[in-house]
Design a protein around this motif. Structure first.
Motif, short mmCIF file in Angstrom:
data_model
loop_
_atom_site.label_atom_id
_atom_site.label_comp_id
_atom_site.label_asym_id
_atom_site.label_seq_id
_atom_site.Cartn_x
_atom_site.Cartn_y
_atom_site.Cartn_z
N TRP B 204 0.82 -1.21 0.00
CA TRP B 204 0.00 0.00 0.00
C TRP B 204 0.86 1.26 0.00
CZ3 TRP B 204 -0.09 3.85 3.70
CH2 TRP B 204 -1.09 4.82 3.53
N LEU B 205 2.02 1.19 0.64
CA LEU B 205 2.87 2.38 0.75
C LEU B 205 3.25 2.97 -0.61
CD1 LEU B 205 5.19 1.52 3.77
CD2 LEU B 205 3.76 3.57 3.52
N ALA B 206 3.25 2.16 -1.66
CA ALA B 206 3.57 2.69 -2.99
C ALA B 206 2.63 3.85 -3.34
CB ALA B 206 3.46 1.58 -4.03
N ASN B 207 1.37 3.73 -2.91
CA ASN B 207 0.39 4.78 -3.21
C ASN B 207 0.69 6.07 -2.45
OD1 ASN B 207 -1.37 3.00 -4.83
ND2 ASN B 207 -1.63 1.94 -2.89
N PHE B 208 1.24 5.92 -1.27
CA PHE B 208 1.65 7.06 -0.45
C PHE B 208 2.91 7.70 -1.01
CE2 PHE B 208 4.10 8.23 3.53
CZ PHE B 208 3.37 9.37 3.85
N TRP B 209 3.89 6.84 -1.33
CA TRP B 209 5.16 7.34 -1.85
C TRP B 209 5.00 8.00 -3.22
CZ3 TRP B 209 7.49 2.04 -0.23
CH2 TRP B 209 7.93 2.11 1.11
#
Lengths: 295, 426
Positions: B204-209
Motif C-alpha cells: 500500500w505504501l507505494a500509493n503514499f510514496w
C-alpha cells in the motif's frame, strides 16, 4: 497388622523439598522475577535496561488500544472457557456411555478428538485459514454454497473473525477438557449409578445429582487450566488472522508479542506479560478458594 | 597436508559429496574451521525440491573449493519481524551467527546498532559502484566499508488478465474503473493484501510514496500524519477504501495475508487483477497452463496520476556479524559466488548490480524490461527502528477502514499518535 513406621520425611521435610524448590525457582521464579525487573526498566529489544522507571507501565495504561484488546481477550477467553467445558464434558460422557454399552469405535473416536490436540498452534491457524478462505473456491463457503447458504465473511468481517478464532481454538482445545472430564468420570464409583438406577432416577437427574457434583473438582481445575491456556493463546490467532482485521482478533498475548517484536518494546511487553501472569494467578487463587470452601 | 587430505576426501566418492549438504551443515562434519550462517527457507532449504537441489549443487561446489571449512546452517522462519529482532538481539549479546541474511528494511537498524562487520576484502570498488544507488547507500558506511551485500531486490507490480483488462491502468481512477467492469463481469476486480501482515503495509505504501509522502524525518521520527504527508496518506487510504466500497475489490482483501492467495486466484480464473511481487511472474509461468499464462501481463502500479508512480523495493542482504576476518571473507564470498549471481539467475530474482542483468540469459525476458523500468520509481522502506511499528499501525488502520470499523481521519490520528508514542519510548 502393624502400624506404619516413620517415613523419611517425617519431622524433617526440608531436605526432601529443597531439590524441588530449587528446580521450581530456577525454571519458574527466576524468569518471572526477570520479567518483573524488565517491566520497571527502560529496556528495549535492542538496548539493555539502563534505569528503573514506571514509564512502560504509564505508557501502557495510557495506550488507547489497551481497552479494545482487553475486551477482545475477555470475550475470547470467556466464550472459549465455557464452550471448552461444555464440549469436553459432552464428549467425555459420550465416550464413557459408549464404552459402558460396548459400542465399537470408541477408541477411534477418542483418538480422533485427541489428534486435534497434538496439532501445533501455528498449524491449527493455517488449517483453519484454508478452511475459512473467502475466495470463490474457499472450502467452507463452497460447502455452504452447495447447501444453498453463504458465503460467510469468516475472516474479513471483524465480528465474524473473532467467532472464527474461537472455532479454531475450540477445535484444538476440546480434547484437553475431554481428557480431564473423562478421567474424573471414570473415577466415580459405578455403585452410585446402580443405586440411582434402582431409585428410578432419570438420566438428567443422575447427571445433575451424581455426575456433576462429583466432577466439581475436575471442573474447577479444568477452569483454571483452560483459562490460562486460552489467555496465552496467540500462535493460532497469529497464523489465522494476525490479529486483524484491524485489531478485531488481537488478544492480550498477541498484543504482548507485537509490542516486543514490532515495537521492540521489551519493558512494555514485560508489563503486559505481568498482566497476564496476574490474571492467571488470580484465577488460580479464586478457584483454590472456592474449592476450599466447598470441602 | 591436512587441507590436501580434506580436499581429497571431498572429491573421493559421490556418497561423501552427497553428505556435504545436510539439514544443518554444508561441508565435512570434521572440517577444522566453522562458520555459522542463518538463512531464510527460500533457497538451500526451499520447499521446492528443484530449487533446494540447485542450491545444494552451488553450495557443494563452493565448499569443495574450501575443504577446511564447514558452514553450520541455522534456518529462520518466514516471520521476518520477530526473526530479525531476535537476530539483532543475539548479535548484540555476542550469541548471534557469524553470517546471516538480513532483510533489506532492517539493514539500517543493524548498521546503527554496530553489529555489521566489513567485508571489504571480497568486493572491489567497481563492484560496489555497479550497485543501484539506493542499494549502495544502504550497504556502505561513510568510510566506504561494505557492511553487507544486498544480493537481490524486488518490487511490486500490477498483474492483469488481459482477456478481461486489455489495457494497463495507469491511474487509480483507471484501475478502479477496470476493476469495477471486471467485477460486473463476475470476476474479482482487483486483489491486494489488506490483512494483518507486513505485505499489506509495504504494498500500500507505494500509493503514499507516489505522492511524495514520507513516513519518517531524517532523524527517524514519524511524520506521516502531519502536513502534506497527512494529505497524501489520506488520499492513498481513500483509493483503497473506494475500491472496496465500489465493489471493484472484494471485501475479503482484509483477510489476505500472503501473496500465494493471488496465484491461487489467478489459477482459479477468479481474479482480473492483483498487486503482487515481481517474483510471482515466474511462479505463474510455472503454475498456469501455457494458454492461460499467456493472458497475464504485468505493468507498473497505478498512481494518482500517470506521472506519479512508485513501487516498494525490498529484498535480502547477507551480512557478516563476526569480527573474525576469515569468517567475514567466507561470508562475503558466499554472497557473491552463490547468491548474487547464479542463485539469483536460477530463481529469476532481480540482481542489485546492473552488470549481472547482461551476464545471465535468465534476464532476457520482456518482463525484466518492465521491472527495470519500474525500479526507476523504486522506494525502499525507511531504515528506522520505528518502521516495524509504523507498518503495524498501517496494517491496523487499513483493516479498520476497509472493514468499515473506522473513518480514515480518526484511524490516521490513532496510528500517528501510536507511532509517535512508540518512537518516544525507543
Amino acid at each position: 497388622m502393624t502400624a506404619r513406621g516413620p517415613a523419611p520425611a517425617d519431622g524433617r521435610p526440608w531436605p526432601w523439598l529443597v531439590p524441588a524448590v530449587l528446580v521450581l525457582a530456577a525454571f519458574y521464579a527466576v524468569p518471572v522475577a526477570d520479567v518483573l525487573r524488565l517491566a520497571f526498566s527502560d529496556a528495549t529489544l535492542v538496548r539493555p535496561p539502563e534505569r528503573w522507571t514506571t514509564a512502560a507501565l504509564s505508557a501502557l495504561l495510557a495506550d488507547p488500544a489497551l481497552p479494545a484488546v482487553l475486551r477482545t481477550t475477555i470475550l475470547f477467553t470467556a466464550v472459549n472457557v465455557i464452550a471448552l467445558q461444555v464440549f469436553g464434558l459432552l464428549i467425555a460422557l459420550t465416550l464413557v456411555r459408549g464404552e459402558a454399552r460396548g459400542l465399537r469405535g470408541m477408541t477411534a473416536f477418542r483418538t480422533l478428538v485427541l489428534a486435534a490436540w497434538v496439532v501445533p498452534g501455528i498449524a491449527n491457524g493455517l488449517i483453519w485459514q484454508m478452511l475459512f478462505d473467502e475466495a470463490p473456491y474457499g472450502t467452507l463457503n463452497s460447502l455452504l454454497g452447495l447447501a444453498g447458504f453463504g458465503p460467510v465473511a469468516w475472516l474479513s468481517d471483524p465480528e465474524m473473525a473473532l467467532v472464527s478464532a474461537v472455532i479454531a481454538n475450540l477445535w484444538q482445545g476440546t480434547a484437553f477438557s475431554m481428557i480431564v472430564f473423562y478421567a474424573a468420570r471414570k473415577g466415580i464409583d459405578p455403585v452410585l449409578y446402580e443405586v440411582a438406577a434402582l431409585d428410578g432416577a432419570s438420566p438428567w437427574r443422575t447427571f445433575r445429582s451424581v455426575t456433576l457434583p462429583l466432577l466439581r473438582t475436575a471442573v474447577a481445575v479444568n477452569t483454571v487450566l483452560v483459562t490460562v491456556q486460552t489467555l496465552n493463546t496467540f500462535d493460532s490467532i497469529l497464523a489465522l488472522t494476525g490479529g486483524g482485521p484491524g485489531r478485531a482478533t488481537e488478544v492480550l498475548a498477541l498484543f504482548t508479542f507485537n509490542t516486543v517484536f514490532y515495537n521492540l518494546d521489551l519493558a512494555g511487553g514485560s508489563v503486559l506479560a505481568l498482566m497476564l501472569f496476574v490474571v492467571a494467578m488470580a484465577m488460580a487463587v479464586l478457584v483454590h478458594g472456592w474449592l476450599g470452601r466447598a470441602r | 597436508m591436512k587441507r590436501l587430505t580434506l580436499a581429497a576426501l571431498l572429491a573421493a566418492t559421490p556418497a561423501v559429496a552427497q553428505d556435504l549438504v545436510t539439514r544443518d551443515r554444508v561441508g565435512l562434519p570434521d572440517a577444522p574451521n566453522v562458520m555459522t550462517f542463518r538463512l531464510t527457507p527460500y533457497d538451500l532449504y526451499s520447499a521446492d525440491a528443484a530449487t533446494a537441489e540447485h542450491f545444494a549443487g552451488l553450495f557443494t561446489e563452493f565448499i569443495r573449493a574450501r575443504p577446511d571449512w564447514r558452514i553450520e546452517t541455522q534456518l529462520q522462519t518466514g516471520d521476518i519481524g520477530p526473526e530479525q529482532a531476535r537476530l539483532l538481539q543475539q548479535s548484540q549479546a555476542g550469541r548471534g551467527p557469524d553470517c546471516a541474511m538480513v532483510d533489506s528494511s532492517q539493514l539500517a537498524l543493524f548498521r546503527d546498532m554496530g553489529v555489521l562487520q566489513p567485508m571489504n576484502m571480497v568486493f572491489s570498488q567497481d563492484e560496489v559502484a555497479d550497485l543501484f544507488p539506493y542499494v549502495r547507500e544502504a550497504v556502505t558506511n561513510e568510510a566506504g566499508d561494505v557492511l553487507a551485500w544486498w544480493w537481490f531486490t524486488d518490487l511490486r507490480v500490477l498483474y492483469r488478465d488481459t482477456s478481461v483488462v486489455p489495457e494497463a491502468p495507469a491511474t487509480w481512477e483507471e484501475a478502479q474503473a477496470a476493476a469495477r467492469a471486471a467485477a460486473d463481469a463476475g470476476r474479482e476486480g482487483l486483489l491486494f493484501n489488506a490483512g494483518r501482515w507486513e505485505g499489506t503495509a509495504f504494498d500500500w505504501l507505494a500509493n503514499f510514496w507516489a505522492q511524495g509522502g514520507r513516513l519518517v524525518d531524517d532523524a527517524g521520527a514519524p511524520v506521516f500524519g502531519a502536513g502534506e504527508n497527512r494529505a497524501a496518506f489520506l488520499a492513498a487510504i481513500a483509493y483503497y477504501r473506494d475500491l472496496v466500497e465500489s465493489g471493484a475489490a472484494p471485501a475479503r482483501v482484509t483477510s489476505i495475508t500472503n501473496y500465494d492467495a493471488f496465484n491461487a486466484a489467478a489459477a482459479a480464473g477468479s481474479a482480473a487483477m492483483f498487486v503482487g511481487g515481481n517474483w510471482q511472474y515466474g511462479q505463474l509461468r510455472e503454475t498456469l497452463p501455457e494458454a492461460q499464462f499467456a493472458n497475464w501481463a504485468v505493468s507498473e502500479l497505478p498512481g494518482p496520476t500517470a506521472d506519479q508512480r512508485a513501487t516498494g523495493t525490498g529484498g535480502w542482504a547477507i551480512a557478516a556479524l563476526s569480527e573474525d576476518p576469515a569468517k567475514r571473507a567466507l561470508c562475503g564470498e558466499m554472497a557473491k559466488e552463490i547468491y548474487a549471481g547464479p542463485g539469483n539467475a536460477y530463481q529469476g530474482l532481480l540482481p542489485t548490480s546492473a552488470a549481472l542483468y547482461d551476464e545471465y540469459d535468465a534476464y532476457d525476458g520482456p518482463e525484466f524490461d518492465l521491472f527495470a523500468e519500474a525500479l526507476r520509481n523504486g522506494v525502499a522502506r525507511p531504515g528506522a527502528a520505528i518502521y516495524p511499528e509504523i507498518s503495524n499501525q498501517i496494517q491496523i488502520l487499513l483493516g479498520d477502514v476497509l472493514s468499515g470499523s473506522a473513518e480514515p481521519e480518526a484511524a490516521l490520528d490513532a496510528a500517528f499518535e501510536a507511532a509517535k508514542a512508540a518512537h518516544a519510548r525507543q
